[in-house]
Scaffold this motif. Sequence first.
Motif, PDB file in Angstrom:
ATOM      1  N   ARG A 141      13.490  -5.316  -4.673  1.00 31.97           N
ATOM      2  CA  ARG A 141      13.565  -4.200  -3.735  1.00 31.97           C
ATOM      3  C   ARG A 141      12.930  -2.950  -4.335  1.00 31.97           C
ATOM      4  NH1 ARG A 141      17.581  -2.957   0.739  1.00 31.97           N
ATOM      5  NH2 ARG A 141      17.011  -5.103   0.980  1.00 31.97           N
ATOM      6  N   VAL A 142      13.154  -2.700  -5.619  1.00 31.45           N
ATOM      7  CA  VAL A 142      12.544  -1.541  -6.275  1.00 31.45           C
ATOM      8  C   VAL A 142      11.028  -1.681  -6.278  1.00 31.45           C
ATOM      9  CG1 VAL A 142      12.339  -0.314  -8.465  1.00 31.45           C
ATOM     10  CG2 VAL A 142      14.579  -1.061  -7.671  1.00 31.45           C
ATOM     11  N   ILE A 143      10.524  -2.884  -6.562  1.00 33.14           N
ATOM     12  CA  ILE A 143       9.078  -3.119  -6.549  1.00 33.14           C
ATOM     13  C   ILE A 143       8.524  -2.917  -5.143  1.00 33.14           C
ATOM     14  CG2 ILE A 143       7.319  -4.903  -6.834  1.00 33.14           C
ATOM     15  CD1 ILE A 143       8.970  -5.955  -9.205  1.00 33.14           C
ATOM     16  N   LEU A 144       9.226  -3.396  -4.137  1.00 31.70           N
ATOM     17  CA  LEU A 144       8.790  -3.222  -2.751  1.00 31.70           C
ATOM     18  C   LEU A 144       8.692  -1.740  -2.390  1.00 31.70           C
ATOM     19  CD1 LEU A 144       8.201  -4.391   0.108  1.00 31.70           C
ATOM     20  CD2 LEU A 144      10.657  -4.233   0.500  1.00 31.70           C
ATOM     21  N   ILE A 145       9.684  -0.964  -2.758  1.00 30.98           N
ATOM     22  CA  ILE A 145       9.673   0.462  -2.458  1.00 30.98           C
ATOM     23  C   ILE A 145       8.517   1.152  -3.171  1.00 30.98           C
ATOM     24  CG2 ILE A 145      10.962   2.612  -2.799  1.00 30.98           C
ATOM     25  CD1 ILE A 145      13.515   0.950  -2.295  1.00 30.98           C
ATOM     26  N   LEU A 146       8.274   0.799  -4.430  1.00 27.84           N
ATOM     27  CA  LEU A 146       7.169   1.401  -5.173  1.00 27.84           C
ATOM     28  C   LEU A 146       5.816   1.023  -4.579  1.00 27.84           C
ATOM     29  CD1 LEU A 146       8.444   1.044  -8.838  1.00 27.84           C
ATOM     30  CD2 LEU A 146       8.375   3.102  -7.418  1.00 27.84           C
ATOM     31  N   VAL A 147       5.681  -0.218  -4.090  1.00 28.60           N
ATOM     32  CA  VAL A 147       4.426  -0.640  -3.453  1.00 28.60           C
ATOM     33  C   VAL A 147       4.197   0.142  -2.163  1.00 28.60           C
ATOM     34  CG1 VAL A 147       3.332  -2.583  -2.264  1.00 28.60           C
ATOM     35  CG2 VAL A 147       4.329  -2.912  -4.524  1.00 28.60           C
ATOM     36  N   VAL A 148       5.230   0.325  -1.363  1.00 25.65           N
ATOM     37  CA  VAL A 148       5.093   1.076  -0.111  1.00 25.65           C
ATOM     38  C   VAL A 148       4.712   2.525  -0.405  1.00 25.65           C
ATOM     39  CG1 VAL A 148       6.384   1.976   1.864  1.00 25.65           C
ATOM     40  CG2 VAL A 148       6.608  -0.421   1.221  1.00 25.65           C
ATOM     41  N   ILE A 149       5.337   3.132  -1.404  1.00 22.13           N
ATOM     42  CA  ILE A 149       4.992   4.503  -1.779  1.00 22.13           C
ATOM     43  C   ILE A 149       3.550   4.572  -2.270  1.00 22.13           C
ATOM     44  CG2 ILE A 149       5.484   6.345  -3.444  1.00 22.13           C
ATOM     45  CD1 ILE A 149       8.451   5.589  -3.160  1.00 22.13           C
ATOM     46  N   GLY A 150       3.119   3.566  -3.035  1.00 22.21           N
ATOM     47  CA  GLY A 150       1.738   3.524  -3.518  1.00 22.21           C
ATOM     48  C   GLY A 150       0.726   3.409  -2.390  1.00 22.21           C
TER      49      GLY A 150
ATOM     50  N   LEU B 218      -3.350   6.016   1.138  1.00 21.50           N
ATOM     51  CA  LEU B 218      -3.822   6.481   2.451  1.00 21.50           C
ATOM     52  C   LEU B 218      -4.023   7.991   2.473  1.00 21.50           C
ATOM     53  CD1 LEU B 218      -1.721   4.297   4.903  1.00 21.50           C
ATOM     54  CD2 LEU B 218      -4.181   4.221   4.532  1.00 21.50           C
ATOM     55  N   VAL B 219      -3.123   8.712   1.839  1.00 22.24           N
ATOM     56  CA  VAL B 219      -3.269  10.167   1.777  1.00 22.24           C
ATOM     57  C   VAL B 219      -4.520  10.529   0.985  1.00 22.24           C
ATOM     58  CG1 VAL B 219      -2.250  12.267   0.800  1.00 22.24           C
ATOM     59  CG2 VAL B 219      -0.845  10.698   2.120  1.00 22.24           C
ATOM     60  N   ALA B 220      -4.775   9.833  -0.115  1.00 18.95           N
ATOM     61  CA  ALA B 220      -5.952  10.119  -0.937  1.00 18.95           C
ATOM     62  C   ALA B 220      -7.240   9.828  -0.168  1.00 18.95           C
ATOM     63  CB  ALA B 220      -5.898   9.302  -2.225  1.00 18.95           C
ATOM     64  N   VAL B 221      -7.282   8.719   0.539  1.00 20.17           N
ATOM     65  CA  VAL B 221      -8.475   8.375   1.328  1.00 20.17           C
ATOM     66  C   VAL B 221      -8.693   9.418   2.414  1.00 20.17           C
ATOM     67  CG1 VAL B 221      -9.362   6.721   3.008  1.00 20.17           C
ATOM     68  CG2 VAL B 221      -8.439   5.914   0.846  1.00 20.17           C
ATOM     69  N   GLU B 222      -7.629   9.813   3.090  1.00 19.21           N
ATOM     70  CA  GLU B 222      -7.756  10.803   4.154  1.00 19.21           C
ATOM     71  C   GLU B 222      -8.178  12.158   3.587  1.00 19.21           C
ATOM     72  OE1 GLU B 222      -6.652  13.997   6.722  1.00 19.21           O
ATOM     73  OE2 GLU B 222      -5.349  13.443   5.066  1.00 19.21           O
ATOM     74  N   ARG B 223      -7.741  12.467   2.393  1.00 16.83           N
ATOM     75  CA  ARG B 223      -8.033  13.775   1.790  1.00 16.83           C
ATOM     76  C   ARG B 223      -9.476  13.866   1.288  1.00 16.83           C
ATOM     77  NH1 ARG B 223      -5.570  18.660   1.684  1.00 16.83           N
ATOM     78  NH2 ARG B 223      -4.871  19.283  -0.356  1.00 16.83           N
ATOM     79  N   TRP B 224      -9.960  12.816   0.601  1.00 20.74           N
ATOM     80  CA  TRP B 224     -11.264  12.903  -0.047  1.00 20.74           C
ATOM     81  C   TRP B 224     -12.400  12.304   0.773  1.00 20.74           C
ATOM     82  CZ3 TRP B 224      -7.686  11.451  -4.337  1.00 20.74           C
ATOM     83  CH2 TRP B 224      -7.315  12.574  -5.053  1.00 20.74           C
TER      84      TRP B 224
END
Length: 61
Positions: free
Chosen positions: A21-30, A35-41
């Motif tokens: 579950r911790v790995i899943l949460i970290l993957v979703v956050i990643g 997506l934010v980085a792609v949208e930003r740059w």
Amino acid sequence: MNFFWLLRMRRWVQNPPSKQRVILILVVIGICLALVAVERWIGWTEALSLPPGGPRMRPVF
């Protein structure tokens, strides 16, 4: 801080989430950060944007 948040933190300390579950949460956050980085740059494509003004809604009587 709300009392219910304290109870929730206590429950997490007593019964921590599984490693998967911790790995899943970290993957979703990643993925969200990527997506934010792609949208930003790189920018957002016009095909994924809404038209200015948005959809027109009619009042229902």
